[in-house]
Design an enzyme around this catalytic site. Structure first.
Site, PDB file in Angstrom:
ATOM      1  N   CYS A 147      63.166  19.506  29.111  1.00 41.30           N
ATOM      2  CA  CYS A 147      63.738  20.062  27.900  1.00 41.30           C
ATOM      3  C   CYS A 147      64.947  21.385  27.861  1.00 41.30           C
ATOM      4  O   CYS A 147      64.728  22.302  26.999  1.00 41.30           O
ATOM      5  CB  CYS A 147      62.228  20.691  27.711  1.00 41.30           C
ATOM      6  SG  CYS A 147      61.386  21.363  28.934  1.00 41.30           S
ATOM      7  N   GLN A 204      52.737  17.206  22.700  1.00 43.88           N
ATOM      8  CA  GLN A 204      54.071  17.503  22.210  1.00 43.88           C
ATOM      9  C   GLN A 204      53.816  17.820  21.200  1.00 43.88           C
ATOM     10  O   GLN A 204      53.351  17.304  20.070  1.00 43.88           O
ATOM     11  CB  GLN A 204      54.624  15.863  22.809  1.00 43.88           C
ATOM     12  CG  GLN A 204      55.269  15.806  24.318  1.00 43.88           C
ATOM     13  CD  GLN A 204      55.980  17.042  24.859  1.00 43.88           C
ATOM     14  OE1 GLN A 204      56.791  16.942  24.054  1.00 43.88           O
ATOM     15  NE2 GLN A 204      56.531  16.594  25.351  1.00 43.88           N
TER      16      GLN A 204
END
Ligand code: SAH
Length: 432
Positions: free
Chosen positions: A387, A262
């Site tokens: 997301c 990430q």
């Protein structure tokens, strides 16, 4: 799938660098000065400045689409958007924003080229082109990484290294990629070259380390193909271990040049923290970590679970996940390389016992095959990290028709100054 094996999650597979081309999350030198840093969150300034006053290349970049919006307003917009989508299911908790929403990106990329006078330039590709827009620093990128890129550029002349030209094929240096460990402070520099021979590379390493002793590893990556992918297949470690490590929620993760990790480590901890809260593990549960990438969520969950089963499509990610589990001495976790849908169908056929499903699919969301199997396996809880709230809501709709109700949900701002929104939702089994 030969380069940039797995990209940032919200861009799906193999698109990390395409994204860097498309989103250009860079702004030019001095831009950060326009945005207050310190205790008051950046972007909170009262009078919004124009895009180009905040960042001279904002018009060409397209990365920080929301650069003109004060940060508080950005959070409100994301919170409201998420609340509206979730309206039929639950009232989400307040959005989790950043205290300091700038310079969060731990991965920074610069394309190298020459200007008309053959001076080396580095920066971003102008949108929909391969024209390089010179950039020295950016509002959302790690500052040290930006400094190192400028230093690399400054060294080129004295080492007689020319940037590679896509038109003529002359020159050597194509890109520089920097990855930084937020907690460990480790820094990896990847020099992407058009051919494997780098003259006086040892002296180059020495000179770069003299300027930046904080660099912990330097890797040459050879990309001799005419491609829009940044990284090629061949790698040569010329300093340090060839990878860095970083810490997330108390666990250590290895980051190689191509590993998925990430890009906003501060918010990732908050996101995973929420996921763990929603999972409500007590120490005995059988947990599935679906779309597990390099195993971060599952490895963090393993401490509070009886057993974790991770499933991921990308073989390299699975390899990294296994080594991450070993590195953290986590023994109650297994990883399988498979399509998450197919894998869950098999589990359902075998009538496997699953208590909690943690799922973190790419932007496109999950599949009917997967969701249908979840309904059959009937775990007590499903924790869905997403997301893309649109596909999240589509999948929630499916599961709510199959015996699940949404308990809680929250948006987490992983990408300040962009319009991307990450969220995590907890669903509970209500009937069998
Ligand atoms: N949970 C991880 C990674 C999430 S990114 C983390 O937080 O770090 C989404 C992952 O889903 C990627 O690693 C991608 O390779 C994987 N993926 C995409 N389609 C898949 C599928 N059909 N089956 C299994 N994994 C898939």
């Amino acid at each position: 799938m030969t380069t940039a094996k797995y990209g940032e999650k919200n861009m799906g597979k193999n698109t990390m660098y395409q994204r860097q081309k498309n989103e250009r999350q860079r702004t030019a030198a001095g831009s950060t000065a326009a945005v207050a840093e310190g205790t008051k969150s950046a972007g909170m300034q009262k009078k919004p400045k124009t895009k180009t006053a905040l960042c001279p290349v904002a018009g060409k970049c397209g990365g920080c689409r929301w650069i003109e919006r004060p940060y508080g307003e950005q959070l409100k917009a994301k919170e409201t958007g998420f609340r509206k989508l979730m309206e039929p299911y639950c009232k989400p908790e307040p959005i989790i924003g950043m205290k300091q929403p700038t310079h969060y990106r731990n991965k920074v990329h610069a394309a190298f080229g020459e200007d008309r006078r053959h001076n080396a330039i580095s920066g971003i590709y102008e949108e929909k082109s391969h024209r390089i827009v010179p950039v020295d620093s950016c509002l959302i990128e790690n500052k040290k990484a930006d400094e190192i890129i400028v230093s690399v550029r400054g060294l080129l002349k004295s080492f007689k290294i020319r940037p590679y030209s896509e038109d003529t094929g002359y020159g050597l240096l194509r890109h520089v990629l920097i990855r930084t460990g937020h907690v460990t402070g480790q820094i990896m520099v990847v020099l992407v070259l058009g051919s494997p021979i780098m003259p006086s590379k040892n002296n180059f390493v020495k000179a770069l380390l003299k300027l930046h002793p904080e660099i912990t590893t330097i890797v040459i990556n050879v990309n001799d193909r005419n491609t829009s992918m940044v990284l090629g297949d061949r790698e040569q470690v010329i300093y340090g271990k060839g990878y860095i490590e970083d810490e997330l929620c108390g666990k250590i993760f290895r980051i190689s040049p191509k590993s998925f990790y990430q890009v906003n480590p501060v918010q990732t901890e908050k996101l995973y923290g929420k996921a763990m809260e929603y999972a409500g593990l007590t120490g005995s549960e059988v947990v599935v970590d679906a779309y597990c990438g390099t195993g971060t969520i599952g490895i963090i969950a393993a401490e509070k679970a009886g057993k974790v089963i991770g499933v991921e499509l990308n073989p390299d990610a699975v390899r990294d996940a296994k080594s991450n589990a070993k590195r953290n001495e986590v023994n109650n976790i297994e990883f399988y390389q498979n399509d998450a849908g197919k894998f869950l169908v098999e589990m359902a056929q075998q009538k496997a016992k699953v208590d909690v499903v943690l799922m973190d699919p790419p932007r496109s969301g999950s599949s009917e095959e997967f969701l249908n199997s979840v309904a059959q396996l009937a775990p007590k809880r499903v924790v869905y990290i997403s997301c893309n709230p649109e596909t999240l809501v589509r999948d929630i709709k499916y599961l709510t028709k199959r015996g699940y109700t949404v308990q809680k949900g929250v948006a987490v701002d992983m990408f300040p100054f962009t319009d991307s929104c990450e969220a995590v939702v907890w669903m509970k089994r209500t009937e069998r």
